[in-house]
Design an enzyme around this catalytic site. Structure first.
Site, mmCIF file in Angstrom:
data_model
loop_
_atom_site.group_PDB
_atom_site.id
_atom_site.type_symbol
_atom_site.label_atom_id
_atom_site.label_comp_id
_atom_site.label_asym_id
_atom_site.label_seq_id
_atom_site.Cartn_x
_atom_site.Cartn_y
_atom_site.Cartn_z
ATOM 1 N N ARG A 61 0.854 -1.198 0.000
ATOM 2 C CA ARG A 61 0.000 0.000 0.000
ATOM 3 C C ARG A 61 0.882 1.237 0.000
ATOM 4 O O ARG A 61 1.771 1.391 0.830
ATOM 5 C CB ARG A 61 -0.913 0.010 1.223
ATOM 6 C CG ARG A 61 -1.849 1.225 1.224
ATOM 7 C CD ARG A 61 -2.715 1.271 2.454
ATOM 8 N NE ARG A 61 -3.669 0.183 2.476
ATOM 9 C CZ ARG A 61 -4.140 -0.376 3.588
ATOM 10 N NH1 ARG A 61 -3.725 0.040 4.759
ATOM 11 N NH2 ARG A 61 -5.014 -1.352 3.535
ATOM 12 N N ARG A 171 -3.787 2.620 17.400
ATOM 13 C CA ARG A 171 -4.660 2.160 16.312
ATOM 14 C C ARG A 171 -4.386 3.006 15.081
ATOM 15 O O ARG A 171 -3.681 4.016 15.160
ATOM 16 C CB ARG A 171 -6.133 2.347 16.700
ATOM 17 C CG ARG A 171 -6.896 1.122 17.188
ATOM 18 C CD ARG A 171 -6.743 -0.086 16.360
ATOM 19 N NE ARG A 171 -7.878 -0.981 16.525
ATOM 20 C CZ ARG A 171 -8.284 -1.834 15.614
ATOM 21 N NH1 ARG A 171 -7.659 -1.901 14.445
ATOM 22 N NH2 ARG A 171 -9.288 -2.643 15.828
ATOM 23 N N LYS A 172 -4.997 2.639 13.952
ATOM 24 C CA LYS A 172 -4.822 3.481 12.769
ATOM 25 C C LYS A 172 -5.460 4.854 12.992
ATOM 26 O O LYS A 172 -6.311 5.018 13.881
ATOM 27 C CB LYS A 172 -5.420 2.811 11.545
ATOM 28 C CG LYS A 172 -6.925 2.743 11.515
ATOM 29 C CD LYS A 172 -7.358 2.171 10.177
ATOM 30 C CE LYS A 172 -8.855 1.938 10.123
ATOM 31 N NZ LYS A 172 -9.293 1.397 8.834
ATOM 32 N N GLY A 430 -17.265 -6.152 2.490
ATOM 33 C CA GLY A 430 -17.343 -7.607 2.581
ATOM 34 C C GLY A 430 -17.629 -8.168 3.950
ATOM 35 O O GLY A 430 -17.987 -9.337 4.093
ATOM 36 N N CYS A 435 -14.623 -1.536 5.649
ATOM 37 C CA CYS A 435 -13.647 -0.783 4.842
ATOM 38 C C CYS A 435 -14.326 -0.095 3.657
ATOM 39 O O CYS A 435 -13.845 0.928 3.179
ATOM 40 C CB CYS A 435 -12.550 -1.709 4.329
ATOM 41 S SG CYS A 435 -11.701 -2.606 5.625
ATOM 42 N N GLY A 436 -15.417 -0.647 3.159
ATOM 43 C CA GLY A 436 -16.135 -0.037 2.031
ATOM 44 C C GLY A 436 -17.104 1.051 2.470
ATOM 45 O O GLY A 436 -17.888 1.531 1.658
HETATM 46 FE FE1 SF4 Z 1 -13.915 -6.789 5.558
HETATM 47 FE FE2 SF4 Z 1 -12.258 -4.755 5.021
HETATM 48 FE FE3 SF4 Z 1 -11.726 -7.224 4.128
HETATM 49 FE FE4 SF4 Z 1 -13.710 -5.810 3.057
HETATM 50 S S1 SF4 Z 1 -11.514 -5.334 2.958
HETATM 51 S S2 SF4 Z 1 -13.800 -7.936 3.632
HETATM 52 S S3 SF4 Z 1 -14.516 -4.756 4.889
HETATM 53 S S4 SF4 Z 1 -11.797 -6.541 6.269
#
Ligand code: SF4
Length: 508
Positions: A61, A171-172, A430, A435-436
């Site tokens: 990243r 943490r972040k 997900g 994160c999305g």
């Molecule tokens: Fe879960 Fe983040 Fe992985 Fe997506 S990228 S599946 S939200 S941990």
């Protein structure tokens, strides 16, 4: 003193940055020889991520402050992805950043050197570090901007990565700078929003925004106003205070808002002001109390399409990158187009799209005729343009569904079925780690499991009502388990009933 959690125990006494000079030695020994803490924690200080779903194929990243990247830099990334063959790809992230996938550990030392040669870094881009600093994706070319966020973001990154920057946060930590009326940034731990004080343009400070599996918050006003020059030292002061005071016992209750809760907002503000004094020195201008009012008043623009820049005669051309997923040939083509038709400058948006900057009017026709623009369209549908997705189960072991491919297929199907009168942001994620950013979407979708015909199947939770406009709010749970096989019909109904969509006329 509270007991350190397991991750803190692994971090104590060792900084992942110390692995940088040993990277060649580590890769020569082979990733299988690395202990778990090195592999899964410390390497992330260099931006290197072990991926349990693809053992031996790592993710890198980067940091792209303000989402700014030049064609020459993108070429280096394209070459790195190309060397990975069918394993290679790259994602534009929701932090205006790029992460490369499919790399071997032995790829890293030469790649790090190549990045440095073109002014890129991946330093401290993962784990408990201050993440990529975001800003207005149109900074410097935006006819609507109040202030160009690029130099401010660059200075914040320099302060954060410099010798006085944090090395071991609990943490972040997300930092962002707003520069335009549509700079929605309340999902950040620390956000600077443009605001006036006594007729002078500066920034009001917002703190504590974050999403997680446990809790979701929009940032709240800290009650301070800063001049632009104060942003880097203030950021450092907040980070140092968080590094000293943040909880290190329970990682689920460690993001900044928990510290604000524990101290109380007034006490937190007083301690941060004191920390700022220590960082900035006695000669620094005083921090000014502020009511938190600011100039951000509407949801982020869709950057896709051809738009006039503030520079007469020049345009930005915004391209929709489906789900933010790139491959080597697309990256190389994007770099070539930016160089051929523009200044070589490119920008990445939080909606995972890209734009080519500085295109003269007489170059537009030729640019729009390029084959790449059939793939990365300037005129995506109302759903596709702002469909945001996390990685999903191809690369992430937490994913409960294949996020990107599901999102892509469902959005395409819905656009075949419906005419949607305006942009509808769908945010796909997900798993509950979010994160999305599902709570920011007009429609948020989160991977889940549901029972269908007596069996557990892949499904999504659906959230509705998120808004990044003048009255921002988080989306709320609408349905806790729609099987993926039923999702197009369910979303079709939601779009018709709540967003004014109409069935498309069938071809005669
Ligand atoms: Fe879960 Fe983040 Fe992985 Fe997506 S990228 S599946 S939200 S941990």
């Amino acid at each position: 003193m509270a007991t350190l959690n397991k991750v803190e125990q692994a971090k104590a006494g060792f900084c992942g940055l110390d692995l940088a000079p040993r990277l060649s030695e580590l890769s020569a020994a082979g990733w299988e020889s690395l202990d778990e803490a090195t592999l899964t924690i410390h390497l992330k200080w260099l931006g290197i991520f072990f991926r349990p779903v693809t053992p031996g194929r790592f993710m890198l990243r980067l940091r792209l402050p303000n989402g700014v990247i030049h064609a020459d830099q993108l070429d280096v990334l394209a070459e790195a992805v190309d060397r990975c063959g069918s394993h290679g790809s790259a994602d534009i992230t929701t932090r205006q950043n790029i992460q490369l996938r499919g790399l071997l550990l032995e790829d890293m030392p030469p790649l790090m050197a190549a990045l440095e040669r073109v002014g890129l870094t991946s330093r401290q881009s993962g784990h408990d570090n201050p993440r990529n600093v975001t800003g207005n994706p149109l900074a410097g070319i935006d006819p609507e901007e109040f202030i160009d966020t690029r130099p401010l973001v660059d200075r914040i990154q320099a302060a954060v990565l410099g010798p006085d920057g944090p090395r071991n946060l609990p943490r972040k930590f997300n930092v962002a700078v707003g520069g335009a009326p549509d700079s929605f940034l309340l999902h950040n731990d620390l956000a600077f929003l443009p605001a006036f004080h006594d007729g002078t343009l500066g920034f009001t400070v917002m703190v504590g925004g974050f999403f997680s599996a446990q809790r979701n918050e929009l940032a709240i006003p800290l009650g301070l106003w800063l001049q632009a020059d104060q942003l880097p030292a203030f950021t450092l002061a907040v980070l140092r205070h968080y590094e000293r005071q943040g909880d290190r016992s329970n990682r689920n209750k460690t993001r900044l808002m928990y510290l604000i809760d524990a101290l109380g907002l007034d006490c937190y503000r007083a301690e941060v002001v004191e920390s700022y004094g220590a960082v900035a020195g006695a000669d620094a201008a005083a921090l000014v109390p502020h009511d938190g009012s600011h100039l951000v008043c509407r949801a982020p623009r869709d950057i896709c399409g051809v738009h006039a820049q503030k520079q007469p005669g020049l345009h930005w051309v915004g391209l929709h990158v489906p789900m933010g997923r790139l491959h080597a040939d697309g990256m190389g083509d994007l770099a070539r187009l930016a160089r051929t038709y523009g200044s070589g400058g490119l920008r990445l948006s939080e909606s995972q799209n890209a734009l080519i900057a500085d295109v003269p009017g007489d170059q537009l026709e030729a640019l729009l005729a390029e084959p790449l623009l059939q793939q990365f369209r300037v005129d995506p549908g109302a759903l596709a343009a702002e469909a945001v997705s996390c990685t999903g189960n191809r690369y992430c072991s937490f994913a409960l569904i294949p996020t990107k491919s599901t999102a892509q297929a469902v959005v395409e199907e819905l656009e075949r079925r419906l005419e949607v009168p305006h942009g509808v942001r769908t945010h796909w994620t997900g798993c509950p780690n979010a994160c999305g950013q599902p709570y920011m979407g007009s429609i948020g979708l989160m991977g889940a499991k549901a029972r269908k015909d007596g069996e557990m199947v892949e499904a999504v939770k659906v959230f509705l009502g998120g808004s990044m406009a003048a009255d921002p709010r988080l989306a709320e749970l609408h349905d806790k388990g729609i099987p993926l096989s039923e999702l197009p019909e369910a979303l079709e109904q939601i779009l018709v009933e709540r967003f004014g969509a109409r069935p498309r006329a069938l071809p005669a």
